[in-house]
Design a protein around this motif. Structure first.
Motif, PDB file in Angstrom:
ATOM      1  N   SER A  10       1.015  -1.261  -0.008  1.00 21.68           N
ATOM      2  CA  SER A  10       0.075   0.036   0.036  1.00 21.68           C
ATOM      3  C   SER A  10       0.922   1.263   0.154  1.00 21.68           C
ATOM      4  CB  SER A  10      -0.979   0.048   1.102  1.00 21.68           C
ATOM      5  OG  SER A  10      -0.297  -0.238   2.234  1.00 21.68           O
ATOM      6  N   GLU A  11       2.162   1.271   0.460  1.00 20.87           N
ATOM      7  CA  GLU A  11       2.917   2.297   0.415  1.00 20.87           C
ATOM      8  C   GLU A  11       3.509   2.638  -0.848  1.00 20.87           C
ATOM      9  OE1 GLU A  11       5.691  -0.772   0.395  1.00 20.87           O
ATOM     10  OE2 GLU A  11       3.882  -0.733   1.331  1.00 20.87           O
ATOM     11  N   TRP A  12       3.255   1.900  -1.794  1.00 15.33           N
ATOM     12  CA  TRP A  12       3.940   2.044  -3.434  1.00 15.33           C
ATOM     13  C   TRP A  12       3.525   3.134  -4.023  1.00 15.33           C
ATOM     14  CZ3 TRP A  12       4.739  -2.761  -6.818  1.00 15.33           C
ATOM     15  CH2 TRP A  12       5.845  -2.753  -7.337  1.00 15.33           C
ATOM     16  N   LYS A  13       4.230   4.351  -4.004  1.00 17.14           N
ATOM     17  CA  LYS A  13       3.599   5.283  -4.862  1.00 17.14           C
ATOM     18  C   LYS A  13       3.668   5.325  -6.501  1.00 17.14           C
ATOM     19  CE  LYS A  13       3.214   7.694  -0.821  1.00 17.14           C
ATOM     20  NZ  LYS A  13       2.296   6.878   0.082  1.00 17.14           N
ATOM     21  N   ARG A  14       4.541   4.461  -6.659  1.00 18.27           N
ATOM     22  CA  ARG A  14       4.653   4.306  -8.124  1.00 18.27           C
ATOM     23  C   ARG A  14       3.186   3.778  -8.777  1.00 18.27           C
ATOM     24  NH1 ARG A  14       9.007   3.249 -11.532  1.00 18.27           N
ATOM     25  NH2 ARG A  14      10.474   3.171  -9.888  1.00 18.27           N
ATOM     26  N   VAL A  15       2.521   3.004  -8.122  1.00 20.62           N
ATOM     27  CA  VAL A  15       1.267   2.443  -8.484  1.00 20.62           C
ATOM     28  C   VAL A  15       0.002   3.544  -8.335  1.00 20.62           C
ATOM     29  CG1 VAL A  15      -0.413   0.558  -8.315  1.00 20.62           C
ATOM     30  CG2 VAL A  15       2.311   0.371  -8.069  1.00 20.62           C
ATOM     31  N   LEU A  16      -0.481   3.833  -9.373  1.00 19.75           N
ATOM     32  CA  LEU A  16      -1.397   5.049  -9.212  1.00 19.75           C
ATOM     33  C   LEU A  16      -2.849   4.200  -9.066  1.00 19.75           C
ATOM     34  CD1 LEU A  16      -0.263   7.350 -11.853  1.00 19.75           C
ATOM     35  CD2 LEU A  16       0.184   7.730  -9.583  1.00 19.75           C
ATOM     36  N   LYS A  17      -3.071   3.420  -9.906  1.00 23.01           N
ATOM     37  CA  LYS A  17      -4.401   2.718  -9.825  1.00 23.01           C
ATOM     38  C   LYS A  17      -3.899   0.944  -9.778  1.00 23.01           C
ATOM     39  CE  LYS A  17      -8.763   1.941 -12.085  1.00 23.01           C
ATOM     40  NZ  LYS A  17      -9.306   2.189 -13.326  1.00 23.01           N
ATOM     41  N   ARG A  18      -4.624   0.401  -8.828  1.00 22.21           N
ATOM     42  CA  ARG A  18      -4.321  -1.154  -8.529  1.00 22.21           C
ATOM     43  C   ARG A  18      -5.641  -1.875  -8.426  1.00 22.21           C
ATOM     44  NH1 ARG A  18      -1.116  -1.518  -3.754  1.00 22.21           N
ATOM     45  NH2 ARG A  18      -0.176   0.501  -4.071  1.00 22.21           N
ATOM     46  N   LYS A  19      -5.549  -3.108  -8.452  1.00 22.21           N
ATOM     47  CA  LYS A  19      -6.427  -4.032  -7.816  1.00 22.21           C
ATOM     48  C   LYS A  19      -5.520  -5.135  -7.179  1.00 22.21           C
ATOM     49  CE  LYS A  19      -9.500  -4.001 -11.749  1.00 22.21           C
ATOM     50  NZ  LYS A  19     -10.256  -5.187 -12.651  1.00 22.21           N
ATOM     51  N   TYR A  20      -6.337  -5.718  -5.933  1.00 16.98           N
ATOM     52  CA  TYR A  20      -5.589  -6.419  -5.209  1.00 16.98           C
ATOM     53  C   TYR A  20      -6.608  -7.570  -4.562  1.00 16.98           C
ATOM     54  CZ  TYR A  20      -3.358  -7.726  -0.601  1.00 16.98           C
ATOM     55  OH  TYR A  20      -2.778  -8.438   0.566  1.00 16.98           O
ATOM     56  N   SER A  21      -5.946  -8.583  -4.199  1.00 16.33           N
ATOM     57  CA  SER A  21      -6.775  -9.676  -3.661  1.00 16.33           C
ATOM     58  C   SER A  21      -5.730 -10.556  -2.773  1.00 16.33           C
ATOM     59  CB  SER A  21      -7.602 -10.740  -4.586  1.00 16.33           C
ATOM     60  OG  SER A  21      -6.702 -11.317  -5.467  1.00 16.33           O
ATOM     61  N   GLN A  22      -6.480 -11.194  -1.911  1.00 16.04           N
ATOM     62  CA  GLN A  22      -5.333 -12.232  -0.873  1.00 16.04           C
ATOM     63  C   GLN A  22      -6.450 -13.223  -0.277  1.00 16.04           C
ATOM     64  OE1 GLN A  22      -4.329  -9.307   2.082  1.00 16.04           O
ATOM     65  NE2 GLN A  22      -5.422 -10.644   3.485  1.00 16.04           N
ATOM     66  N   THR A  23      -5.882 -14.300   0.003  1.00 17.66           N
ATOM     67  CA  THR A  23      -6.454 -15.286   0.580  1.00 17.66           C
ATOM     68  C   THR A  23      -5.352 -16.254   1.500  1.00 17.66           C
ATOM     69  OG1 THR A  23      -8.241 -16.936   0.455  1.00 17.66           O
ATOM     70  CG2 THR A  23      -6.402 -17.263  -1.143  1.00 17.66           C
ATOM     71  N   TYR A  24      -6.061 -17.109   2.346  1.00 18.53           N
ATOM     72  CA  TYR A  24      -5.264 -18.019   3.050  1.00 18.53           C
ATOM     73  C   TYR A  24      -5.635 -19.521   2.407  1.00 18.53           C
ATOM     74  CZ  TYR A  24      -3.519 -20.986   6.819  1.00 18.53           C
ATOM     75  OH  TYR A  24      -3.216 -22.145   7.469  1.00 18.53           O
ATOM     76  N   LEU A  25      -4.559 -20.105   2.319  1.00 19.09           N
ATOM     77  CA  LEU A  25      -4.598 -21.342   1.679  1.00 19.09           C
ATOM     78  C   LEU A  25      -4.293 -22.564   2.505  1.00 19.09           C
ATOM     79  CD1 LEU A  25      -3.658 -21.111  -2.194  1.00 19.09           C
ATOM     80  CD2 LEU A  25      -5.700 -21.298  -1.343  1.00 19.09           C
ATOM     81  N   GLU A  26      -4.873 -23.703   2.920  1.00 21.36           N
ATOM     82  CA  GLU A  26      -4.559 -24.948   3.430  1.00 21.36           C
ATOM     83  C   GLU A  26      -4.680 -25.937   2.729  1.00 21.36           C
ATOM     84  OE1 GLU A  26      -5.172 -26.657   7.937  1.00 21.36           O
ATOM     85  OE2 GLU A  26      -5.014 -24.280   7.659  1.00 21.36           O
ATOM     86  N   GLU A  27      -3.748 -26.217   1.788  1.00 26.15           N
ATOM     87  CA  GLU A  27      -3.659 -27.329   0.832  1.00 26.15           C
ATOM     88  C   GLU A  27      -2.848 -28.423   1.520  1.00 26.15           C
ATOM     89  OE1 GLU A  27      -4.804 -24.913  -3.112  1.00 26.15           O
ATOM     90  OE2 GLU A  27      -2.644 -24.976  -2.495  1.00 26.15           O
ATOM     91  N   ASN A  28      -2.668 -29.574   0.609  1.00 23.01           N
ATOM     92  CA  ASN A  28      -1.659 -30.499   0.894  1.00 23.01           C
ATOM     93  C   ASN A  28      -0.360 -30.119   0.648  1.00 23.01           C
ATOM     94  OD1 ASN A  28      -3.623 -32.619   1.842  1.00 23.01           O
ATOM     95  ND2 ASN A  28      -3.495 -33.498  -0.423  1.00 23.01           N
ATOM     96  N   ASP A  29      -0.005 -29.401  -0.401  1.00 18.96           N
ATOM     97  CA  ASP A  29       1.256 -28.785  -0.600  1.00 18.96           C
ATOM     98  C   ASP A  29       1.478 -27.356  -0.369  1.00 18.96           C
ATOM     99  OD1 ASP A  29      -0.422 -27.664  -2.688  1.00 18.96           O
ATOM    100  OD2 ASP A  29       0.853 -28.430  -4.287  1.00 18.96           O
ATOM    101  N   TYR A  30       0.679 -26.743   0.324  1.00 19.35           N
ATOM    102  CA  TYR A  30       0.936 -25.467   0.686  1.00 19.35           C
ATOM    103  C   TYR A  30      -0.121 -24.762   1.889  1.00 19.35           C
ATOM    104  CZ  TYR A  30       1.476 -20.244   0.517  1.00 19.35           C
ATOM    105  OH  TYR A  30       1.644 -18.874   0.810  1.00 19.35           O
ATOM    106  N   LYS A  31       0.635 -24.095   2.872  1.00 22.86           N
ATOM    107  CA  LYS A  31      -0.324 -23.747   3.871  1.00 22.86           C
ATOM    108  C   LYS A  31       0.426 -22.410   4.133  1.00 22.86           C
ATOM    109  CE  LYS A  31      -1.605 -27.740   6.684  1.00 22.86           C
ATOM    110  NZ  LYS A  31      -1.150 -28.552   5.504  1.00 22.86           N
TER     111      LYS A  31
END
Length: 180
Positions: A10-31
């Protein structure tokens, strides 16, 4: 004091317009958490030089996927160009990954490994690690942890066993569906 780097950048001033998403995953090969930042409009492109190679890592329409695996000493940022092609993987060696106010972060231990799609591996910021040790910012145990993790990552990459890079496209697809 170690720097915290947040997944939403969020502190990145170079980016004037953005889209953002995040999630938590709990899979066999990644947590852990994964985040995706799409740079819709930037003030100017950003390229980095590795010897004679010049790699554009930010421009309009680029995406940065960041993986914050639980209980690991690294975080991986996969940088995609506007066509969805991977331009590089940037592996931060870190003390730990966590979450604050719902946003994933990692505590940077200075050393970095860059992997190019060609398979070339680049080590970065060894001088910064040495400097922080000599100034007493980190102690010998954190210094040794950083080098041990760097060597482990490089070995996993060279034996085609660093699975996070194999998950980049799958994780991007998961988050691209929920970009805001």
């Amino acid at each position: 004091m170690l720097k915290r780097k947040y997944g939403d950048r969020s502190e990145w001033k170079r980016v004037l317009k953005r889209k953002y998403s995040q999630t938590y995953l709990e899979e066999n090969d990644y947590k852990g958490y994964i985040t995706l930042l799409q740079t819709i409009k930037v003030t100017e492109p950003l390229s980095v030089s590795y010897g004679e190679k010049n790699v554009r890592i930010v421009d309009n329409g680029y995406m940065w996927l960041q993986q914050f695996p639980l209980n690991e000493h690294h975080s991986v940022t996969t940088m995609f160009d506007a066509n969805g092609e991977i331009v590089q993987w940037y592996i931060d060696i870190c003390l730990c990954n966590g979450v604050e106010n719902g946003i994933p972060w990692m505590e940077d231990l200075f050393l970095d490994v860059i992997l190019l799609p060609s398979g070339e591996i680049i080590e970065k910021d060894a001088d910064e690690l040495e400097n922080t040790l000599s100034k007493g910012i980190i102690d010998k145990s954190l210094y040794e942890l950083a080098w041990s993790e760097m060597n482990k990552i490089k070995h996993l990459i060279s034996t085609n066993n660093f699975n996070l890079i194999k998950m980049s496209n799958r994780h991007k697809k998961i988050l691209f569906k929920i970009l805001k």
